[in-house]
Design a protein around this motif. Structure first.
Motif, PDB file in Angstrom:
ATOM      1  N   GLY A  59       0.819  -1.222   0.000  1.00 10.93           N
ATOM      2  CA  GLY A  59       0.000   0.000   0.000  1.00 10.93           C
ATOM      3  C   GLY A  59       0.845   1.260   0.000  1.00 10.93           C
ATOM      4  N   GLU A  89       0.910  -1.146  -5.037  1.00 13.75           N
ATOM      5  CA  GLU A  89      -0.180  -0.157  -5.076  1.00 13.75           C
ATOM      6  C   GLU A  89      -1.106  -0.496  -6.235  1.00 13.75           C
ATOM      7  OE1 GLU A  89      -1.331   2.432  -2.981  1.00 13.75           O
ATOM      8  OE2 GLU A  89      -2.917   2.022  -4.419  1.00 13.75           O
ATOM      9  N   ASP A 144      -2.571  -5.658  -7.714  1.00 15.56           N
ATOM     10  CA  ASP A 144      -2.998  -6.219  -6.439  1.00 15.56           C
ATOM     11  C   ASP A 144      -1.794  -6.817  -5.690  1.00 15.56           C
ATOM     12  OD1 ASP A 144      -4.860  -7.500  -4.495  1.00 15.56           O
ATOM     13  OD2 ASP A 144      -4.055  -9.307  -5.435  1.00 15.56           O
ATOM     14  N   PHE A 164      -5.711  -0.078   4.014  1.00 14.01           N
ATOM     15  CA  PHE A 164      -6.795   0.561   4.766  1.00 14.01           C
ATOM     16  C   PHE A 164      -7.252  -0.419   5.840  1.00 14.01           C
ATOM     17  CE2 PHE A 164      -7.343   2.796   0.565  1.00 14.01           C
ATOM     18  CZ  PHE A 164      -7.109   4.080   1.041  1.00 14.01           C
TER      19      PHE A 164
HETATM   20  C1  LIG Z   1      -3.652   3.470   4.016  1.00 17.74           C
HETATM   21  S1  LIG Z   1      -3.232   3.648   2.352  1.00 17.74           S
HETATM   22  C2  LIG Z   1      -1.436   3.552   2.390  1.00 17.74           C
HETATM   23  C3  LIG Z   1      -0.728   4.775   2.911  1.00 17.74           C
HETATM   24  C4  LIG Z   1       0.728   4.779   2.512  1.00 17.74           C
HETATM   25  N1  LIG Z   1       1.475   3.675   3.002  1.00 17.74           N
HETATM   26  C5  LIG Z   1       1.443   6.090   2.820  1.00 17.74           C
HETATM   27  O1  LIG Z   1       2.493   6.074   3.496  1.00 17.74           O
HETATM   28  O2  LIG Z   1       1.002   7.131   2.325  1.00 17.74           O
HETATM   29  C6  LIG Z   1      -3.589   2.042   1.668  1.00 17.74           C
HETATM   30  C7  LIG Z   1      -3.217   1.880   0.207  1.00 17.74           C
HETATM   31  O3  LIG Z   1      -3.407   0.512  -0.175  1.00 17.74           O
HETATM   32  C8  LIG Z   1      -3.852   0.485  -1.523  1.00 17.74           C
HETATM   33  N2  LIG Z   1      -4.519  -0.815  -1.756  1.00 17.74           N
HETATM   34  C9  LIG Z   1      -5.716  -1.233  -1.313  1.00 17.74           C
HETATM   35  N3  LIG Z   1      -5.965  -2.502  -1.687  1.00 17.74           N
HETATM   36  C10 LIG Z   1      -4.896  -2.908  -2.386  1.00 17.74           C
HETATM   37  C11 LIG Z   1      -4.529  -4.135  -2.996  1.00 17.74           C
HETATM   38  N4  LIG Z   1      -5.333  -5.206  -2.988  1.00 17.74           N
HETATM   39  N5  LIG Z   1      -3.314  -4.219  -3.587  1.00 17.74           N
HETATM   40  C12 LIG Z   1      -2.477  -3.150  -3.622  1.00 17.74           C
HETATM   41  N6  LIG Z   1      -2.765  -1.958  -3.042  1.00 17.74           N
HETATM   42  C13 LIG Z   1      -3.958  -1.834  -2.438  1.00 17.74           C
HETATM   43  C14 LIG Z   1      -4.792   1.667  -1.593  1.00 17.74           C
HETATM   44  O4  LIG Z   1      -5.003   2.075  -2.945  1.00 17.74           O
HETATM   45  C15 LIG Z   1      -4.072   2.709  -0.741  1.00 17.74           C
HETATM   46  O5  LIG Z   1      -3.253   3.526  -1.529  1.00 17.74           O
END
Ligand SMILES: C[S@@+](CC[C@H](N)C(=O)[O-])C[C@H]1O[C@@H](n2cnc3c(N)ncnc32)[C@H](O)[C@@H]1O
Length: 260
Positions: A59, A89, A144, A164
């Protein structure tokens, strides 16, 4: 097409897709990156004097954890010659949103600007961004997490889990995703995250991590730290085909010269 971000009245970024905020307000967000993730993995002490350090994050979001880690590396006289940060991401945001958030952290802004200059064309697949004159590598696995991690061989010295909330983003915390993460760990790899969900703790233990709850960073009462210490012999890690396992000679030798 970049991911839609909504900016809340308090200035925090919100994901309509997941119905959750990327970060708390600025001071908490910074404290989380510094204390939950960086310090939670024993950094910067753990990388002192090492030739390279490899971090895997699930993420990437706004890259706040990455920018904080890069900044700590930059400030550290005992830093490794090479910092390789690999992050998954599925839905990359726009460079403009990344910069909007980074403006809240003036010490990180120059790094965010360097990152934003290369932040384009992030179609599904692997993107290698060379920063700090090639001493900081960012490998973005756009897709993913579970799928991308299964497709690539890599070894991580530290792991940040940053989806999240598990209720809104279950794929990021599923046992199958954690297994894909665990296959990137070496014995002793430290992992940190902000959620202490009981299912996550059980699943990490099943994957070979020794898990402990530690006092949290507000607004969380507890956070999670773990070390990879399986009771079985993990399969021998192959070389990292994404490039950073074999150090370039100019980084490996502390400034020495090599005849080619
Ligand atoms: C809480 S945010 C991450 C914050 C980040 N680590 C930062 O320092 O700014 C969670 C991220 O996970 C991504 N995400 C959600 N489901 C995902 C998946 N199945 N595979 C990859 N990324 C995913 C979202 O798009 C989002 O950008």
């Amino acid at each position: 097409m970049t991911e839609t971000v909504q900016w809340m009245a308090d200035g925090t970024p919100y994901s309509p897709r997941f119905g959750d905020r990327y970060h708390s307000e600025a001071a908490h967000a910074l404290a989380q990156a510094e204390q939950v993730f960086l310090a939670g993995c024993g950094l910067p002490r753990a990388w002192a004097g090492q030739p390279q350090w490899r971090i895997l994050e699930t993420g990437f979001g706004f890259g706040l954890n990455f920018l904080v880690t890069w900044h700590a590396w930059q400030q550290d006289p005992a830093r490794p010659a090479l910092l390789h940060f690999v992050s998954t991401e599925a839905f990359p945001i726009a460079a403009a949103d990344l910069l909007e958030q980074a403006r809240k952290f003036p010490h990180l802004l120059p790094l965010a600007e360097e990152l934003a200059a290369q932040w384009w064309g992030l179609l599904p697949g692997v993107h290698r961004l060379r920063l700090a004159g090639g001493r900081v590598l960012l490998s973005l696995l756009v897709g993913d997490s579970q799928t991308m991690l299964r497709q690539h061989e890599l070894v991580a010295d530290s792991i940040y889990l940053d989806g999240f909330s598990p209720a809104r983003n279950p794929d990021m915390w599923s046992l199958h995703t954690l297994k894909a993460v665990a296959r990137c760990a070496r014995r002793g790899t430290r992992l940190a995250t902000w959620t202490i969900a009981a299912q996550l703790r059980r699943d990490l233990a099943q994957c070979g991590f020794e898990v402990r709850k530690v006092p949290g960073v507000p607004p969380k009462r507890d956070n999670l730290q773990a070390s990879f210490a399986p009771h079985w012999e993990p399969r021998k890690a192959p070389l990292w085909p994404m490039g950073a396992q074999a150090l370039p000679a100019r980084l490996a030798g502390g400034g020495g010269h090599a005849a080619i």
